[in-house]
Design a protein around this motif. Structure first.
Motif, PDB file in Angstrom:
ATOM      1  N   ARG A  43      -1.483   3.623  -1.507  1.00  0.00           N
ATOM      2  CA  ARG A  43      -1.890   4.637  -0.542  1.00  0.00           C
ATOM      3  C   ARG A  43      -0.834   5.734  -0.408  1.00  0.00           C
ATOM      4  NH1 ARG A  43      -1.189   4.467   4.982  1.00  0.00           N
ATOM      5  NH2 ARG A  43      -0.738   2.252   4.877  1.00  0.00           N
ATOM      6  N   ARG A  44       0.422   5.353  -0.353  1.00  0.00           N
ATOM      7  CA  ARG A  44       1.476   6.360  -0.210  1.00  0.00           C
ATOM      8  C   ARG A  44       1.488   7.299  -1.407  1.00  0.00           C
ATOM      9  NH1 ARG A  44       7.290   4.123   1.021  1.00  0.00           N
ATOM     10  NH2 ARG A  44       6.274   3.755   3.020  1.00  0.00           N
ATOM     11  N   THR A  87       3.549  -1.015   3.293  1.00  0.00           N
ATOM     12  CA  THR A  87       3.101  -2.209   4.006  1.00  0.00           C
ATOM     13  C   THR A  87       2.419  -3.161   3.035  1.00  0.00           C
ATOM     14  OG1 THR A  87       2.739  -0.891   5.992  1.00  0.00           O
ATOM     15  CG2 THR A  87       1.699  -3.069   5.922  1.00  0.00           C
ATOM     16  N   ARG A 132       0.798  11.310  -1.442  1.00  0.00           N
ATOM     17  CA  ARG A 132       1.797  12.221  -2.015  1.00  0.00           C
ATOM     18  C   ARG A 132       1.162  13.133  -3.053  1.00  0.00           C
ATOM     19  NH1 ARG A 132       5.305  12.690  -6.137  1.00  0.00           N
ATOM     20  NH2 ARG A 132       4.507  10.841  -7.202  1.00  0.00           N
ATOM     21  N   PRO A 172      -4.624   3.230   6.767  1.00  0.00           N
ATOM     22  CA  PRO A 172      -4.800   2.046   5.912  1.00  0.00           C
ATOM     23  C   PRO A 172      -6.235   1.530   5.865  1.00  0.00           C
ATOM     24  CG  PRO A 172      -2.808   1.831   7.218  1.00  0.00           C
ATOM     25  CD  PRO A 172      -3.513   3.062   7.726  1.00  0.00           C
ATOM     26  N   ALA A 209      -4.418   8.558   4.568  1.00  0.00           N
ATOM     27  CA  ALA A 209      -3.189   7.952   5.086  1.00  0.00           C
ATOM     28  C   ALA A 209      -3.463   6.808   6.050  1.00  0.00           C
ATOM     29  CB  ALA A 209      -2.344   9.019   5.778  1.00  0.00           C
ATOM     30  N   ASP A 252       0.847  -1.185   0.000  1.00  0.00           N
ATOM     31  CA  ASP A 252       0.000   0.000   0.000  1.00  0.00           C
ATOM     32  C   ASP A 252       0.890   1.244   0.000  1.00  0.00           C
ATOM     33  OD1 ASP A 252       0.924   0.238   2.581  1.00  0.00           O
ATOM     34  OD2 ASP A 252      -0.911  -0.510   3.506  1.00  0.00           O
ATOM     35  N   ALA A 253       0.287   2.386   0.232  1.00  0.00           N
ATOM     36  CA  ALA A 253       1.012   3.647   0.061  1.00  0.00           C
ATOM     37  C   ALA A 253       2.222   3.782   0.972  1.00  0.00           C
ATOM     38  CB  ALA A 253       0.063   4.825   0.282  1.00  0.00           C
ATOM     39  N   ASP A 254       2.166   3.218   2.179  1.00  0.00           N
ATOM     40  CA  ASP A 254       3.302   3.362   3.093  1.00  0.00           C
ATOM     41  C   ASP A 254       4.272   2.189   3.005  1.00  0.00           C
ATOM     42  OD1 ASP A 254       1.905   1.335   4.272  1.00  0.00           O
ATOM     43  OD2 ASP A 254       1.486   2.395   6.153  1.00  0.00           O
TER      44      ASP A 254
END
Length: 877
Positions: free
Chosen positions: A638-639, A122, A643, A713, A711, A118-120
């Protein structure tokens, strides 16, 4: 049974020896405490790897489901891959670094589970269907893209037996043992890179799991520290090895270097074989295709120095035959391979996942001969032959010819000319053209040569022959093909230097501020735009291009293409429509663009008192929500979403703060809270100009809050799963503010962010509505909730309802070329016109109201141009 197409037979599923998964993936625990993975975080034993695989397999469930896996050389991706294979879930393996490929194959195959970071960063399993939406043949284990077809719906279907058999063959002829450790120098989604992983895990060997390039010093530090024994590379990898001084490196534990993925020049094979002999390691040159799982042949290391031009002998369990080809002697034919690693067949749609074996042997498309010593040699590519001016030309033989003259080149042909891209010194074009023309018997004019500092490659490191053709076309031939123009256009407007064929507007961070200019200029370039153009790749858009109208004859007597190439700004946007024919060109205009253009004119005109038509600022709040859903809530991780959101917030807030700060310093109309976009929170007063920038403040507040929520999850996953339900629920929450049930509204309630938030989420929901029922729900909400917002202003209420209903129900409106151009300039500059007009019209309002209106629009467009150029310059830095 019949295939849904009515053409291909669908064998009835039969009992299979492999329904319990791939044996090597199920037997990991047998190697106990031996090191399985060496990562930057530490080592992982086979026992620990098996436990993680079992836990993930349990999450995937007992029922077979199609798992789309974003491939990456990282532990969590590998664990998911092995879990799916061990439990019998078919894996659709895609490049993890290509959002457009993930998006296009998700759209084409509707996987039951999507596994990706995902964005971060994970690792996440997005379970889209609890039970498979597909009929999956019992033998199906994996789907891979063929070389060069990343993102194409045409995939190779591989079975459990294919994967196991090929891993065993490779491990056998390479002599892999449990003391080996191989570095993952190639992408996991590429069949060669995947075969390295499978063959080593089969034998209990270790993997140095890394995403670093061999060109990085840190890679070699990791490799030495892990006591690496094996390296794998495609021809481009060996270019990098030459650059980093590989021949001078001290690698005491290195045992073997393998090469595949394209032809390595014989002299380089011989050179590396000799280097290996001196340094104590062996060179294995190998030959394969994705359709054969990975490998079909290998050249025994002791023959590499004396027979560097050969691909060798079939792998254990496989065999070759030569199929006669017209125009070639009895010793040469198409190479046909048979073995347990030959694919089940191709898949071009989800219906093909139910198919069993449709291919018994693999016609490689390569022309080969069997030498007297039993080794096979590839002498050409059947499908690469080009017929130029009636002459049959083999581009691969041309590449070999140039190699003999010290020139590294890629060649491709079409009906008119032979295209050559070469690495050579300045002024070499003429020499190469003469050499090729004489060898092939072609006229000098039928050979096109371009000398480059770097030859075009696909993501796999293989030659990009389509790029060879494109790069060598003369300018007039390139003109009708908008592909290169699109690259430049995306780079110019979005400020990116890394634009590729797989880039899209949203993947490059495009937002509503540059959307209008991009859409209008694309429509001019392509002739037509689909409604979802912003999510489509450049490759997809190029295939939709409408043929360019022909202009007057050129000097050679052929029609010259006529293509409008507008440039930024009002003057540039209008330039394509200066001819009388263009004034009659029918086009369409997105409703959101039309509302922004009309809205900003009516807002400014009402402030100037040219007329009094109010309500469009609230419509534009809904349009902002609509664009938020389209450009921010993309398929990106997600990240990446977060952004892009902060980038958009900055593009709104920074120029707003700069302009308003100037207004605070130079006039007495504004409080400093305005410059900080805090007036709505601090409620400095009730003066008209105190609330001038309520719209900007509300928009920034909404985006900041939503960036924070995105941000999280859990909330990100909820939005992806319930794309329409989430904004509808937020609209219900927003109605609490709409009716000020908590007493948060300011002295001007209709301008308070808490009051108008429900309009933003309503626009968001409109972008996500896909059925008439959903749009009817939103219309009902409009009709019930807008009345009463503006006391004793029925016209304003009606305008807001009508504008948002148009946004909900009508995606595009008919238009004309010049009208679209003017609307585009106004829409793309609407935020900046709104910012600046308060400092323009008061000076002209009383005596020259129409001039005040026009001047306000012009100054706003000018500020938009300045901001856009500064933003692009900053992104360039």
């Amino acid at each position: 049974m019949l295939h849904p197409s009515g053409f291909l037979p669908v064998p009835a599923p039969a009992p299979s020896l492999w329904t319990d998964g791939v044996p090597f993936a199920r037997g990991l625990a047998a190697y106990g405490d031996r090191v399985a993975l060496v990562t930057q975080e530490g080592e992982l034993s086979y026992r620990e790897l098996a436990e993680r695989v079992a836990a993930t397999a349990e999450r995937l469930g007992p029922g077979r489901r199609l798992v789309l896996l974003a491939g990456a050389n990282r532990a969590d991706a590998l664990v998911t891959h092995l879990a799916a294979l061990s439990a019998g879930h078919p894996v659709l393996l895609v490049p993890g670094d290509s959002e457009s490929t993930i998006r296009s194959l998700t759209r084409a195959y509707s996987p039951d589970v999507v596994a990706r970071p995902d964005a971060d960063g994970t690792w996440a399993l997005d379970e889209r269907h609890r039970e498979s939406a597909h009929t999956l043949h019992p033998d199906l284990a994996m789907l891979l893209s063929t070389s060069g077809s990343t993102g194409s719906p045409k995939l190779v279907r591989l079975s459990h037996e294919n994967l196991q058999a090929n891993a065993e063959s490779i491990a056998t002829y390479l002599g892999i043992g449990d003391t080996d450790r191989a570095a993952t120098t190639l992408p996991m989604h590429y069949c060669y890179g995947l075969s390295v992983i499978h063959s080593h895990l089969l034998r209990g060997a270790g993997l140095v799991l890394t995403e670093r390039s061999v060109s990085e010093a840190a890679f070699w530090e990791e490799f030495r520290a892990a006591r690496g024994t094996s390296l794998a590379g495609v021809p481009y990898t060996f270019d990098l090895l030459d650059r980093v001084g590989f021949e001078r490196m001290e690698l005491p534990h290195l045992r073997r270097v393998t090469q595949a993925g394209g032809r390595l020049a014989p002299e380089r094979v011989a050179r590396y074989a000799e280097l290996g002999r001196r340094s104590g390691w062996q060179l294995f040159v190998m030959y394969g295709q994705t359709e054969a799982t990975a490998r079909m042949a290998y050249l025994p290391p002791h023959l590499a120095a004396e027979r560097p031009e050969a691909v060798g002998v079939p792998i254990p369990g496989g065999s070759f035959r030569l199929r006669p080809v017209d125009g070639h002697g009895p010793d040469t034919g198409e190479l046909v391979y048979s073995g347990p690693n030959v694919m089940l067949g191709y898949a071009e749609s989800p219906a093909d996942l139910a198919l069993g074996r449709t291919v018994e042997e693999l016609h490689t498309g390569d022309l080969a001969r069997r030498a007297s010593d039993g080794l096979y040699e590839i002498v050409g590519r059947r499908s690469r032959f080009a017929k130029i001016l009636g002459l049959r030309v083999d581009p691969q033989r041309v590449e070999t010819l140039l190699e003999e003259h010290g020139v590294t080149a890629y060649c491709a042909g079409d009906e008119e000319a032979l295209a050559v891209t070469a690495l050579s010194g300045a002024g070499a074009e003429a020499r190469i053209r003469r050499l090729v023309a004489e060898e092939c018997g072609l006229p000098y004019r039928s050979v096109r040569v371009v000398v480059l500092t770097r030859l075009p490659l696909l993501a796999t490191g293989k030659p990009d022959y389509e790029a060879v053709r494109r790069l060598t076309r003369p300018a007039q031939e390139n003109a009708p093909d908008p592909g290169e123009d699109l690259h430049r256009l995306y780079a110019e407007i979005l400020g990116h230097t890394d634009v590729t064929e797989d880039s899209s507007f949203v993947s490059l961070g495009g937002d509503s501020l540059c959307y209008v200019e991009m859409s209008l200029r694309l429509e001019v370039a392509l002739g037509h735009l689909p409604t979802d153009w912003h999510t489509r790749t450049i490759r997809e858009l190029r295939t939709m291009a409408v043929p360019v109208a022909e202009g007057p004859e050129g000097r050679d007597g052929r029609p010259e293409p006529r293509r409008a190439r507008p440039t930024p700004g009002l003057r540039g946007a209008l330039r394509p429509w200066t001819t009388s024919e263009s004034w009659r060109t029918r086009r369409t205009m997105e409703t959101g663009i039309a509302l922004r253009a009309v809205g900003i004119v009516l807002i400014v005109g009402s402030h100037v008192h040219v007329f009094s038509i109010k309500g469009f600022a609230h419509i534009l709040i809904g349009v902002a929500g609509y664009n938020f859903a389209r450009f921010q809530l993309t398929d990106a991780g997600r990240r990446e979403r977060v952004r892009h959101l902060w980038h958009s917030i900055a593009r709104i807030a920074v120029p707003s703060v700069v302009w308003i700060t100037g207004a605070v310093l130079l006039t007495d109309f504004y409080d400093p809270a305005n410059a900080l976009l805090l007036n709505s929170l601090l409620d400095q007063g009730n003066d008209r100009f105190d609330w001038a920038y309520w719209f900007v403040e509300a928009l920034v507040y909404f985006l900041v809050v939503l960036a924070a929520l995105t941000a999280v999850p859990l909330l990100d996953r909820l939005e992806r799963r319930y794309a329409f339900g989430v904004p509808l629920a937020l609209t219900a929450v927003g109605l609490v503010g709409r009716y000020d049930l908590l007493g948060l509204a300011s002295a001007r309630p209709q301008l308070s962010p808490t009051v108008v938030f429900w309009l933003f989420t309503l626009g968001w929901a409109a972008a996500r509505s896909g059925t008439a029922r959903q749009r009817a729900i939103l219309t009902a909400v409009l009709l019930l909730t807008v009345p009463g917002l503006f006391q004793d202003q029925p016209l304003r209420t009606t305008i807001v309802i009508a504008g948002l209903a148009l946004l909900i129900w009508v995606p595009a409106l008919p238009s004309l070329g010049p009208l679209s151009a003017i609307a585009g300039v106004l829409a793309s500059s609407s935020l900046y016109i709104y910012l600046t007009h308060y400092q323009v019209y008061p000076h002209l309002q009383e005596d020259f109201p129409l001039t005040a209106l026009f001047a306000s629009l012009v100054v706003g467009v000018g500020y938009a141009t300045v901001v856009t150029r500064v933003a692009r310059t900053v992104r360039g830095w």
